[in-house]
Design a protein around this motif. Structure first.
Motif, mmCIF file in Angstrom:
data_model
loop_
_atom_site.group_PDB
_atom_site.id
_atom_site.type_symbol
_atom_site.label_atom_id
_atom_site.label_comp_id
_atom_site.label_asym_id
_atom_site.label_seq_id
_atom_site.Cartn_x
_atom_site.Cartn_y
_atom_site.Cartn_z
ATOM 1 N N ALA A 91 3.499 13.635 -13.186
ATOM 2 C CA ALA A 91 3.399 13.194 -11.794
ATOM 3 C C ALA A 91 2.034 12.567 -11.531
ATOM 4 O O ALA A 91 1.909 11.575 -10.808
ATOM 5 C CB ALA A 91 3.634 14.369 -10.841
ATOM 6 N N GLY A 92 0.983 13.182 -12.141
ATOM 7 C CA GLY A 92 -0.363 12.668 -11.946
ATOM 8 C C GLY A 92 -0.530 11.288 -12.560
ATOM 9 O O GLY A 92 -1.189 10.401 -11.988
ATOM 10 N N ILE A 93 0.072 11.091 -13.733
ATOM 11 C CA ILE A 93 -0.004 9.789 -14.403
ATOM 12 C C ILE A 93 0.699 8.724 -13.577
ATOM 13 O O ILE A 93 0.209 7.600 -13.406
ATOM 14 C CB ILE A 93 0.612 9.869 -15.815
ATOM 15 N N ALA A 94 1.857 9.093 -13.025
ATOM 16 C CA ALA A 94 2.618 8.153 -12.198
ATOM 17 C C ALA A 94 1.838 7.785 -10.942
ATOM 18 O O ALA A 94 1.821 6.618 -10.523
ATOM 19 C CB ALA A 94 3.969 8.762 -11.819
ATOM 20 N N ALA A 95 1.183 8.785 -10.351
ATOM 21 C CA ALA A 95 0.392 8.539 -9.138
ATOM 22 C C ALA A 95 -0.782 7.607 -9.435
ATOM 23 O O ALA A 95 -1.095 6.713 -8.648
ATOM 24 C CB ALA A 95 -0.105 9.866 -8.558
ATOM 25 N N ASP A 96 -1.432 7.837 -10.582
ATOM 26 C CA ASP A 96 -2.559 6.980 -10.968
ATOM 27 C C ASP A 96 -2.091 5.545 -11.197
ATOM 28 O O ASP A 96 -2.797 4.582 -10.849
ATOM 29 C CB ASP A 96 -3.209 7.509 -12.250
ATOM 30 N N GLU A 128 -2.015 -0.031 -9.537
ATOM 31 C CA GLU A 128 -1.222 -1.217 -9.225
ATOM 32 C C GLU A 128 -1.511 -1.702 -7.806
ATOM 33 O O GLU A 128 -1.591 -2.909 -7.560
ATOM 34 C CB GLU A 128 0.267 -0.910 -9.390
ATOM 35 N N PHE A 129 -1.668 -0.760 -6.885
ATOM 36 C CA PHE A 129 -1.974 -1.128 -5.504
ATOM 37 C C PHE A 129 -3.340 -1.802 -5.418
ATOM 38 O O PHE A 129 -3.492 -2.854 -4.786
ATOM 39 C CB PHE A 129 -1.947 0.111 -4.608
ATOM 40 N N LEU A 130 -4.340 -1.211 -6.069
ATOM 41 C CA LEU A 130 -5.684 -1.788 -6.022
ATOM 42 C C LEU A 130 -5.709 -3.160 -6.686
ATOM 43 O O LEU A 130 -6.388 -4.082 -6.204
ATOM 44 C CB LEU A 130 -6.674 -0.852 -6.722
ATOM 45 N N CYS A 142 -4.329 -5.615 -4.240
ATOM 46 C CA CYS A 142 -5.268 -5.894 -3.155
ATOM 47 C C CYS A 142 -6.409 -6.792 -3.616
ATOM 48 O O CYS A 142 -6.861 -7.669 -2.870
ATOM 49 C CB CYS A 142 -5.816 -4.588 -2.575
ATOM 50 N N HIS A 143 -6.867 -6.587 -4.843
ATOM 51 C CA HIS A 143 -7.911 -7.464 -5.375
ATOM 52 C C HIS A 143 -7.376 -8.888 -5.536
ATOM 53 O O HIS A 143 -8.111 -9.860 -5.303
ATOM 54 C CB HIS A 143 -8.422 -6.930 -6.717
ATOM 55 N N GLN A 144 -6.110 -8.998 -5.920
ATOM 56 C CA GLN A 144 -5.498 -10.321 -6.036
ATOM 57 C C GLN A 144 -5.401 -10.972 -4.653
ATOM 58 O O GLN A 144 -5.667 -12.168 -4.495
ATOM 59 C CB GLN A 144 -4.116 -10.209 -6.667
ATOM 60 N N MET A 145 -5.020 -10.189 -3.648
ATOM 61 C CA MET A 145 -4.940 -10.702 -2.284
ATOM 62 C C MET A 145 -6.325 -11.124 -1.781
ATOM 63 O O MET A 145 -6.461 -12.125 -1.069
ATOM 64 C CB MET A 145 -4.352 -9.642 -1.346
ATOM 65 N N ALA A 146 -7.351 -10.356 -2.162
ATOM 66 C CA ALA A 146 -8.717 -10.697 -1.763
ATOM 67 C C ALA A 146 -9.143 -12.031 -2.378
ATOM 68 O O ALA A 146 -9.782 -12.857 -1.720
ATOM 69 C CB ALA A 146 -9.680 -9.585 -2.173
ATOM 70 N N LYS A 200 0.023 0.880 4.777
ATOM 71 C CA LYS A 200 1.411 1.179 4.413
ATOM 72 C C LYS A 200 1.525 2.241 3.328
ATOM 73 O O LYS A 200 2.640 2.646 2.982
ATOM 74 C CB LYS A 200 2.108 -0.099 3.922
ATOM 75 N N GLN A 201 0.400 2.668 2.771
ATOM 76 C CA GLN A 201 0.441 3.615 1.652
ATOM 77 C C GLN A 201 -0.572 4.742 1.873
ATOM 78 O O GLN A 201 -1.416 4.679 2.754
ATOM 79 C CB GLN A 201 0.166 2.892 0.339
ATOM 80 N N ALA A 202 -0.456 5.784 1.065
ATOM 81 C CA ALA A 202 -1.340 6.944 1.226
ATOM 82 C C ALA A 202 -2.018 7.341 -0.079
ATOM 83 O O ALA A 202 -2.729 8.346 -0.126
ATOM 84 C CB ALA A 202 -0.531 8.132 1.762
ATOM 85 N N LYS A 203 -1.824 6.557 -1.130
ATOM 86 C CA LYS A 203 -2.402 6.892 -2.429
ATOM 87 C C LYS A 203 -3.879 6.533 -2.514
ATOM 88 O O LYS A 203 -4.652 7.166 -3.232
ATOM 89 C CB LYS A 203 -1.645 6.157 -3.547
ATOM 90 N N VAL A 204 -4.291 5.504 -1.782
ATOM 91 C CA VAL A 204 -5.680 5.031 -1.829
ATOM 92 C C VAL A 204 -6.295 5.190 -0.450
ATOM 93 O O VAL A 204 -5.759 4.682 0.539
ATOM 94 C CB VAL A 204 -5.755 3.549 -2.272
#
Length: 227
Positions: free
Chosen positions: A2-7, A12-14, A17-21, A131-135
């Motif tokens: 579960a921890g690996i999946a969360a990471d 992927e989210f970060l 976001c860097h691509q969007m930046a 929209k997310q809570a992981k970061v």
């Protein structure tokens, strides 16, 4: 697992976001290049109102004996406005005592046209964050600062052009024969002189550099865009 999946989700989210930046920066840079005349015109219009208002305030303080002649104008970058959606720049006017003076006239610049594309892009990234809570939201801060710092030199080319052109138009009215220095940089920190009002005319950055380097007379010219 579960921890690996969360990471993985977090990374992927970060990455997204860097691509969007990066897209935000490139869109903003392209807007400055393609719409430079409109942007410069709108910037000059706002700065003309703000500088004119500050000069009037300063004259009143002079009449009341609070200050001397206006001799230093600072255009300062404000990091505080990056995260809260506020102003990114402010103008301060001082006399010969410069920034050690406790008497000043100042105003913020909205710079809505210069910042239009950049702020729209940053808002899109912030919406993704919500929209997310992981970061955590705090991880947006360094990305926002980095984005603003990359964009800053491009904005300041426009601002320098605007100040130089405005002085040619209104310098005599605002400062007469009084010499005045125009600076750009950090708020209450490092700043570079971008031009000078002297003997009833504008002395550009290029001419000031020639003087400092001892290269003789300056042949003239204008501030060039390097977008």
């Amino acid at each position: 697992m579960a921890g690996i999946a969360a990471d993985k989700i977090r990374l992927e989210f970060l990455s997204r976001c860097h691509q969007m930046a990066e897209e935000c920066f490139q869109d903003s840079r392209r807007d400055l290049k393609d719409q430079r005349q409109e942007i410069l015109r709108e910037t000059k219009k706002e700065m003309e109102q703000v500088i004119g208002g500050l000069v009037e305030q300063y004259r009143k303080k002079m009449e009341e004996g609070e200050t001397g002649e206006p001799e230093n104008l600072y255009l300062s970058f404000l990091r505080t406005g990056i995260l809260d959606g506020g102003s990114w720049y402010r103008l301060d006017l001082y006399d010969a005592r410069d920034r050690i003076s406790e008497v000043e006239c100042w105003d913020n610049l909205k710079l809505s046209r210069i910042l239009k594309s950049m702020k729209e892009g940053m808002e899109r990234i912030q919406k993704e964050w919500g929209k997310q809570a992981k970061v955590g939201a705090f991880e947006w801060d360094p990305l926002a600062y980095q984005l603003a710092e990359r964009y800053r030199p491009l904005m300041e080319e426009v601002l320098e052009s605007a100040v130089t052109e405005l002085l040619k138009k209104r310098g005599k009215e605002w400062f007469g024969e009084q010499a005045a220095e125009f600076w750009m940089g950090e708020f209450l920190d490092r700043a570079e002189r971008v031009c000078r009002w002297e003997n009833g005319r504008v002395v550009t950055r290029e001419e000031l550099r020639c003087r400092e380097d001892g290269e003789g007379a300056f042949s003239g010219g204008k501030v060039e865009w390097k977008l």
